[in-house]
Motif scaffolding. Structure first.
Motif, mmCIF file in Angstrom:
data_model
loop_
_atom_site.group_PDB
_atom_site.id
_atom_site.type_symbol
_atom_site.label_atom_id
_atom_site.label_comp_id
_atom_site.label_asym_id
_atom_site.label_seq_id
_atom_site.Cartn_x
_atom_site.Cartn_y
_atom_site.Cartn_z
ATOM 1 N N LEU A 213 69.397 55.492 18.536
ATOM 2 C CA LEU A 213 68.899 54.247 18.824
ATOM 3 C C LEU A 213 69.129 54.080 20.403
ATOM 4 N N GLY A 214 70.126 54.507 21.043
ATOM 5 C CA GLY A 214 70.400 54.265 22.367
ATOM 6 C C GLY A 214 68.983 54.678 23.260
ATOM 7 N N VAL A 215 68.619 55.717 22.746
ATOM 8 C CA VAL A 215 67.456 56.512 23.346
ATOM 9 C C VAL A 215 66.001 55.437 23.282
ATOM 10 N N ARG A 272 65.682 43.612 12.316
ATOM 11 C CA ARG A 272 65.377 43.778 13.696
ATOM 12 C C ARG A 272 64.248 44.514 13.908
ATOM 13 N N ARG A 273 63.893 45.568 12.966
ATOM 14 C CA ARG A 273 62.707 46.296 13.053
ATOM 15 C C ARG A 273 61.370 45.536 13.141
ATOM 16 N N ALA A 274 61.336 44.258 12.424
ATOM 17 C CA ALA A 274 60.186 43.608 12.425
ATOM 18 C C ALA A 274 59.933 42.967 13.725
ATOM 19 N N VAL A 275 60.708 43.104 14.798
ATOM 20 C CA VAL A 275 60.510 42.700 16.041
ATOM 21 C C VAL A 275 60.515 43.783 17.077
ATOM 22 N N ALA A 276 61.426 44.830 16.982
ATOM 23 C CA ALA A 276 61.407 45.805 17.673
ATOM 24 C C ALA A 276 60.179 46.659 17.890
ATOM 25 N N VAL A 277 59.520 47.104 16.837
ATOM 26 C CA VAL A 277 58.479 47.859 16.802
ATOM 27 C C VAL A 277 57.303 47.024 17.193
ATOM 28 N N PHE A 373 54.814 53.455 23.140
ATOM 29 C CA PHE A 373 54.641 54.168 21.846
ATOM 30 C C PHE A 373 55.725 55.150 21.292
ATOM 31 N N ALA A 374 56.275 55.681 22.400
ATOM 32 C CA ALA A 374 57.291 56.524 21.923
ATOM 33 C C ALA A 374 58.642 55.770 21.636
ATOM 34 N N ALA A 375 58.823 54.459 22.381
ATOM 35 C CA ALA A 375 59.859 53.424 21.997
ATOM 36 C C ALA A 375 59.605 53.126 20.741
ATOM 37 N N ALA A 376 58.429 52.810 20.293
ATOM 38 C CA ALA A 376 58.353 52.131 19.053
ATOM 39 C C ALA A 376 58.700 53.217 17.873
ATOM 40 N N ALA A 377 58.041 54.305 17.975
ATOM 41 C CA ALA A 377 58.649 55.292 17.125
ATOM 42 C C ALA A 377 59.978 55.626 16.791
ATOM 43 N N VAL A 378 60.810 55.482 18.055
ATOM 44 C CA VAL A 378 62.187 55.970 17.910
ATOM 45 C C VAL A 378 63.037 54.616 17.142
#
Length: 390
Positions: A213-215, A272-277, A373-378
């Motif tokens: 998650l930190g990445v 949280r995923r509903a906003v982070a992604v 996009f990489a951030a969204a996937a992680v």
């Protein structure tokens, strides 16, 4: 029979959000003039850019010590000391001081800001119930953004009337106000215990969440910071005048400041995923769209989408950090967490610069969008489920 009074955010409105607003204002009012002040003290353009970067460098080198300090002395005393150090740094920037003293003052402000921000985050994590945590954190970020948005306009007026030093004087008054509010904040229970809360033990005990998650937080911070560089550069590439670029940047910033509370509400209700992604996907898409723009109108559309994308993620880094931080040694963990976020913020513009040097600005912007996009996937993979948050 007694009933428990429901918690309301306005009960911590002054103690938590007042300092955040004032700190944001303090940073915003001097941000546009630090480079100018450095040049007036004899710096070249390149050296002036380095002086500006000292604010971020100060934050990076202080995050982990800030966590240790807050764990040992508590949130209230840490905020008071941070305000005092920041005020001392601003005092060094006032008057006819040399470039070295001015640079030390800028560095001190960055270091103190790291302590103050971490202590406020830890304070809110402690006093706000889990059901309202995301709204509390997004409002914390929103207040800072509102202050940072107002600051440059106030600074412009003051400088016009009283000269460049007036911006630093206004920033100093705001910091002293933040410190005065922090002085009235009640002390929280001590974080010390028989358990080992050293930075090494906390990092070792939570390395999995930091490495996963930190990445994601690092990548999110990278694209967030890059957005502040991309739009002015592309506007210059399109030969737009500086005033148009500033207006577009301001509109984007205003949109960010408008959506922070709905973002927190969504996180509290749907996770949280509903906003982070969506935050990272929308920013990534806006980056990919930017090289396709060809004028002020189309660039304005891309900037608007970028502002909305970043705005809906207001408070997400602080909220996720609060969710996964241990009860014992929480500030120490948050110091490591903020180090990842600040490291990402430093890395993002470096990626843009490196790719631009090799393949041109458009390619640099596209690669930065891919980082989103990489951030969204992680984040999709590792953001904790709502029912596992404590």
């Amino acid at each position: 029979m007694t009933t428990e009074t429901p918690f309301r955010l306005r009960s911590v409105g002054v103690s938590a959000y007042g300092p955040s607003l004032l700190y944001g204002f303090s940073s915003g009012v001097i941000a546009p003039v630090i480079a100018i002040s450095a040049i007036e003290r004899g710096a070249s353009i390149a050296v002036a850019g380095l002086v500006v970067s000292l604010m971020g460098i100060g934050s990076i080198i202080s995050n982990i010590p800030a966590g240790v300090m807050t764990t040992r002395f508590g949130e209230r005393r840490s905020m008071i000391w941070a305000a005092a150090i920041n005020a001392a740094g601003l005092a060094l920037c006032l008057g006819d001081v040399g470039l070295w003293l001015f640079s030390i003052g800028v560095l001190a402000q960055g270091m103190a800001g790291a302590v103050f921000q971490l202590a406020r985050q830890s304070y809110l994590t402690e006093v706000v119930p889990l059901a309202m945590r995301a709204r509390a954190m997004s409002t914390l970020g929103g207040m800072a953004r509102i202050g940072a948005f107002i600051g440059p306009f106030a600074g412009a007026g003051l400088i016009k009337l009283y000269g460049l030093d007036s911006a630093y004087a206004a920033s100093l008054v705001a910091i002293l106000g933040a410190g005065a509010i922090a002085y009235t904040v009640p002390d929280l229970p001590s974080h010390t215990s028989a358990e080992d809360t050293s930075t090494w033990s906390i990092t070792r005990g939570h390395w999995r969440v930091l490495a996963t998650l930190g990445v994601g937080v690092l990548l999110l911070s990278a694209i967030r910071q890059t957005r502040q560089v991309v739009m002015p550069l592309w506007a210059q590439h399109l030969h737009l005048d500086p005033s148009t670029s500033s207006i577009l940047f301001g509109v984007s910033g205003a949109l960010e400041a408008l959506v922070f509370y709905p973002a927190g509400l969504v996180m509290d209700r749907w996770g949280r995923r509903a906003v982070a992604v969506p935050c990272t996907l929308v920013m990534g898409l806006s980056f990919l769209a930017m090289p396709l723009t060809h004028g002020a109108v189309t660039l304005g559309v891309a900037a608007t989408v970028m502002g909305i994308g970043n705005g809906i993620g207001s408070g997400i880094v602080n909220t996720l950090g609060a969710d996964v931080a241990p009860a014992i040694g929480r500030p120490t963990f948050l110091g490591v967490w903020r180090e990842l976020a600040d490291g990402g913020a430093a890395l993002g513009p470096v990626i843009l610069s490196a790719v631009t040097a090799l393949a041109g600005l458009a390619s640099g912007i596209i690669v930065s969008g891919v980082v989103g996009f990489a951030a969204a996937a992680v984040l999709f993979r590792f953001v904790p489920r709502r029912d596992t948050i404590r």
